[in-house]
Design an enzyme around this catalytic site. Structure first.
Site, PDB file in Angstrom:
ATOM      1  N   ARG A 193       0.835  -1.211   0.000  1.00 18.46           N
ATOM      2  CA  ARG A 193       0.000   0.000   0.000  1.00 18.46           C
ATOM      3  C   ARG A 193       0.870   1.261   0.000  1.00 18.46           C
ATOM      4  NH1 ARG A 193      -0.369   4.678   2.563  1.00 18.46           N
ATOM      5  NH2 ARG A 193       0.193   3.632   4.496  1.00 18.46           N
ATOM      6  N   ASP A 194       1.558   1.524   1.091  1.00 17.45           N
ATOM      7  CA  ASP A 194       2.331   2.781   1.175  1.00 17.45           C
ATOM      8  C   ASP A 194       3.403   2.786   0.090  1.00 17.45           C
ATOM      9  OD1 ASP A 194       3.202   5.218   2.092  1.00 17.45           O
ATOM     10  OD2 ASP A 194       3.564   4.585   4.148  1.00 17.45           O
TER      11      ASP A 194
ATOM     12  N   CYS B   2       4.427   9.218  -0.051  1.00 13.70           N
ATOM     13  CA  CYS B   2       3.025   9.618  -0.174  1.00 13.70           C
ATOM     14  C   CYS B   2       2.915  10.556  -1.363  1.00 13.70           C
ATOM     15  CB  CYS B   2       2.562  10.313   1.107  1.00 13.70           C
ATOM     16  SG  CYS B   2       0.898  10.976   0.978  1.00 13.70           S
TER      17      CYS B   2
HETATM   18  P1  HMG Z   1     -12.802  14.604  -2.489  1.00 17.85           P
HETATM   19  O1  HMG Z   1     -12.503  14.901  -3.932  1.00 17.85           O
HETATM   20  O2  HMG Z   1     -12.910  15.748  -1.550  1.00 17.85           O
HETATM   21  O3  HMG Z   1     -14.069  13.650  -2.299  1.00 17.85           O
HETATM   22  O4  HMG Z   1     -11.694  13.604  -1.969  1.00 17.85           O
HETATM   23  P2  HMG Z   1     -15.519  13.655  -2.805  1.00 17.85           P
HETATM   24  O5  HMG Z   1     -16.330  13.033  -1.723  1.00 17.85           O
HETATM   25  O6  HMG Z   1     -15.912  15.009  -3.324  1.00 17.85           O
HETATM   26  O7  HMG Z   1     -15.455  12.634  -4.020  1.00 17.85           O
HETATM   27  C1  HMG Z   1     -14.778  12.922  -5.226  1.00 17.85           C
HETATM   28  C2  HMG Z   1     -14.841  11.702  -6.126  1.00 17.85           C
HETATM   29  O8  HMG Z   1     -14.127  10.624  -5.512  1.00 17.85           O
HETATM   30  C3  HMG Z   1     -16.270  11.189  -6.320  1.00 17.85           C
HETATM   31  O9  HMG Z   1     -16.293  10.567  -7.609  1.00 17.85           O
HETATM   32  C4  HMG Z   1     -16.396  10.112  -5.274  1.00 17.85           C
HETATM   33  O10 HMG Z   1     -17.358   9.139  -5.587  1.00 17.85           O
HETATM   34  C5  HMG Z   1     -15.000   9.511  -5.290  1.00 17.85           C
HETATM   35  P3  HMG Z   1     -16.937  11.332  -8.874  1.00 17.85           P
HETATM   36  O11 HMG Z   1     -18.366  11.613  -8.472  1.00 17.85           O
HETATM   37  O12 HMG Z   1     -16.117  12.582  -9.068  1.00 17.85           O
HETATM   38  O13 HMG Z   1     -16.767  10.331  -9.986  1.00 17.85           O
HETATM   39  N1  HMG Z   1     -14.649   8.906  -4.007  1.00 17.85           N
HETATM   40  C6  HMG Z   1     -14.208   7.648  -3.879  1.00 17.85           C
HETATM   41  N2  HMG Z   1     -13.989   6.673  -4.772  1.00 17.85           N
HETATM   42  C7  HMG Z   1     -13.537   5.485  -4.285  1.00 17.85           C
HETATM   43  N3  HMG Z   1     -13.292   5.268  -2.966  1.00 17.85           N
HETATM   44  C8  HMG Z   1     -13.488   6.229  -2.066  1.00 17.85           C
HETATM   45  C9  HMG Z   1     -13.979   7.479  -2.511  1.00 17.85           C
HETATM   46  N4  HMG Z   1     -14.274   8.618  -1.880  1.00 17.85           N
HETATM   47  C10 HMG Z   1     -14.695   9.476  -2.796  1.00 17.85           C
HETATM   48  N5  HMG Z   1     -13.237   5.988  -0.778  1.00 17.85           N
HETATM   49  C11 HMG Z   1     -10.929  11.839  -0.559  1.00 17.85           C
HETATM   50  C12 HMG Z   1     -11.659  13.168  -0.624  1.00 17.85           C
HETATM   51  C13 HMG Z   1     -10.632  11.567   0.913  1.00 17.85           C
HETATM   52  C14 HMG Z   1     -11.811  10.749  -1.122  1.00 17.85           C
HETATM   53  C15 HMG Z   1      -9.623  11.946  -1.401  1.00 17.85           C
HETATM   54  O14 HMG Z   1      -8.917  13.069  -0.976  1.00 17.85           O
HETATM   55  C16 HMG Z   1      -8.750  10.737  -1.306  1.00 17.85           C
HETATM   56  O15 HMG Z   1      -9.110   9.672  -1.787  1.00 17.85           O
HETATM   57  N6  HMG Z   1      -7.555  10.896  -0.692  1.00 17.85           N
HETATM   58  C17 HMG Z   1      -6.653   9.785  -0.466  1.00 17.85           C
HETATM   59  C18 HMG Z   1      -5.226  10.248  -0.511  1.00 17.85           C
HETATM   60  C19 HMG Z   1      -4.329   9.086  -0.201  1.00 17.85           C
HETATM   61  O16 HMG Z   1      -4.694   7.937  -0.367  1.00 17.85           O
HETATM   62  N7  HMG Z   1      -3.091   9.395   0.260  1.00 17.85           N
HETATM   63  C20 HMG Z   1      -2.131   8.399   0.569  1.00 17.85           C
HETATM   64  C21 HMG Z   1      -2.469   7.598   1.783  1.00 17.85           C
HETATM   65  S1  HMG Z   1      -2.079   8.427   3.303  1.00 17.85           S
HETATM   66  C22 HMG Z   1      -0.389   8.089   3.529  1.00 17.85           C
HETATM   67  O17 HMG Z   1       0.258   7.568   2.665  1.00 17.85           O
HETATM   68  C23 HMG Z   1       0.197   8.397   4.851  1.00 17.85           C
HETATM   69  C24 HMG Z   1       0.470   7.155   5.716  1.00 17.85           C
HETATM   70  O18 HMG Z   1       1.323   6.245   5.073  1.00 17.85           O
HETATM   71  C25 HMG Z   1       1.094   7.602   7.038  1.00 17.85           C
HETATM   72  C26 HMG Z   1       2.279   8.535   6.794  1.00 17.85           C
HETATM   73  O19 HMG Z   1       3.323   8.097   6.302  1.00 17.85           O
HETATM   74  O20 HMG Z   1       2.073   9.719   7.044  1.00 17.85           O
HETATM   75  C27 HMG Z   1      -0.846   6.423   6.047  1.00 17.85           C
HETATM   76 MG    MG Z   2       3.474   6.381   5.064  1.00 17.75          MG
END
Ligand code: HMG
Ligand code: MG
Length: 309
Positions: free
Chosen positions: A15-16, A246
């Protein structure tokens, strides 16, 4: 110095690690990696993320990866392991439950700017978004974990105070998140800083329910691992072959490599339940898929030794 006799590793590479690859890695190769990780003894891993495919296209095959994991031929291998996935919202949770996830991860940040960049909302809004996710996960018998990003530094805000970490840990605890990871997302922290961030998390969670999640951008991740190990932390999240970063933390490189952590722990007489040779096989496999050497000193050294034997 008192060290634990056993450490629990959560593998986050699929994943990450793979969420940050420029080229798409086929679901078949993600499954090939997970198979090898399970063979090496991994019993807890992040398989994928149920996030917006527009935000993170690399995870858009989440349903395929989960279905592949559930294939009958993998049942025996998968049986002892906990499959974890990221779910920022109810849409993600529903898909994760349908796919058979056993643990879901809500991911917040100690930095307002990073919260906006990563999940498009403020910290307060993210907590309101996570609350029903956590409640519904528990109602479905699924475990929960919280990730707190940018606990020492943020690519947009700079230094982050421990009080900001404590604040998020407090809100996650209040909504019932069972365990949390203290993440140095951009790998800028040094040992005393990560200890301070961990101490802030420990104001709200006990030592059994916190994990270190350290990226290695500045080469500090193994030192940071040792620093919180000395505090009694027994849970760590690491990434095979040091994959990762990320997409919303530009310039941040991978997590500390699982092989490097395991080499250090085994050398200290600390049990992980993992087979280092087989971890190196997994690192070798995914590195060949990606066409580059593992970002792990231990894997590179052990692969060199193998090829000269
Ligand atoms: P948004 O654009 O504000 O959301 O994103 P929305 O509710 O307006 O939805 C926009 C579109 O996304 C819509 O589709 C939704 O249906 C779809 P459209 O109508 O435009 O076709 N949608 C989804 N589709 C599938 N699965 C879902 C989902 N939610 C909405 N769950 C949102 C807000 C949170 C969804 C977006 O910002 C997002 O997906 N962000 C994820 C970013 C991410 O994954 N980052 C990496 C992981 S975190 C990380 O790596 C850190 C970590 O390792 C710890 C560290 O190291 O710090 C964990
Ligand atoms: Mg991370």
């Amino acid at each position: 110095m008192h060290y634990p006799s056993r450490v629990h590793i959560t593998e986050v590479g699929p994943r990450d690690g793979l969420q940050n690859e420029k080229t798409m890695v086929a679901a078949e190769h993600k499954l090939g990696l997970i198979e090898r990780l399970l063979q090496a003894g991994i019993r807890h891993f992040e398989a994928t993320s149920f996030v917006s495919p527009k935000w993170v296209p690399q995870m858009s095959d989440a349903t395929d990866v989960m279905a592949g994991l559930r294939a009958p031929e993998r049942a025996a291998l998968l049986a002892p392991a906990t499959v974890s996935v990221l779910t920022p919202n109810m849409k993600g949770l529903q898909a994760a439950l349908a796919a058979g996830a056993q643990e879901v991860v809500v991911f917040g940040a100690a930095s307002e700017a990073f919260s906006q960049k990563n999940i498009n909302c403020s910290i307060a809004q993210s907590m309101a978004m996570f609350e029903p996710v956590v409640a519904a996960a528990h109602a479905a018998g699924v475990a929960t974990r919280g990730a707190i990003s940018c606990t020492v530094g943020c690519p947009y805000e700079g230094d982050i105070a421990p009080a900001q970490v404590a604040n998020v840990a407090r809100m996650m605890k209040a909504m019932g998140v069972q365990r949390i990871a203290v993440a140095d997302t951009i790998g800028v922290g040094t040992p005393k800083q990560v200890q301070a961030a961990m101490e802030a998390a420990l104001l709200h969670y006990d030592i059994e329910h916190v994990a270190g999640h350290f990226h290695d951008t500045y080469g500090q991740a193994l030192s940071n691992t040792l620093a919180v190990l000395q505090m009694g932390v027994r849970h760590f999240e690491s990434s095979i072959a040091g994959l990762g970063g990320c997409p919303y933390a530009k310039g941040a490189t991978g997590n500390v490599a699982t092989e490097d952590v395991v080499y250090m722990l085994h050398g200290m007489g600390i049990d992980t339940g993992l087979d280092l040779d087989q971890l190196v096989d997994a690192a070798d496999y995914i590195s060949r898929v990606l066409g580059r050497a593992p970002n792990s000193r231990v894997s590179v050294a052990m692969l060199n030794k193998r090829s000269s034997a």
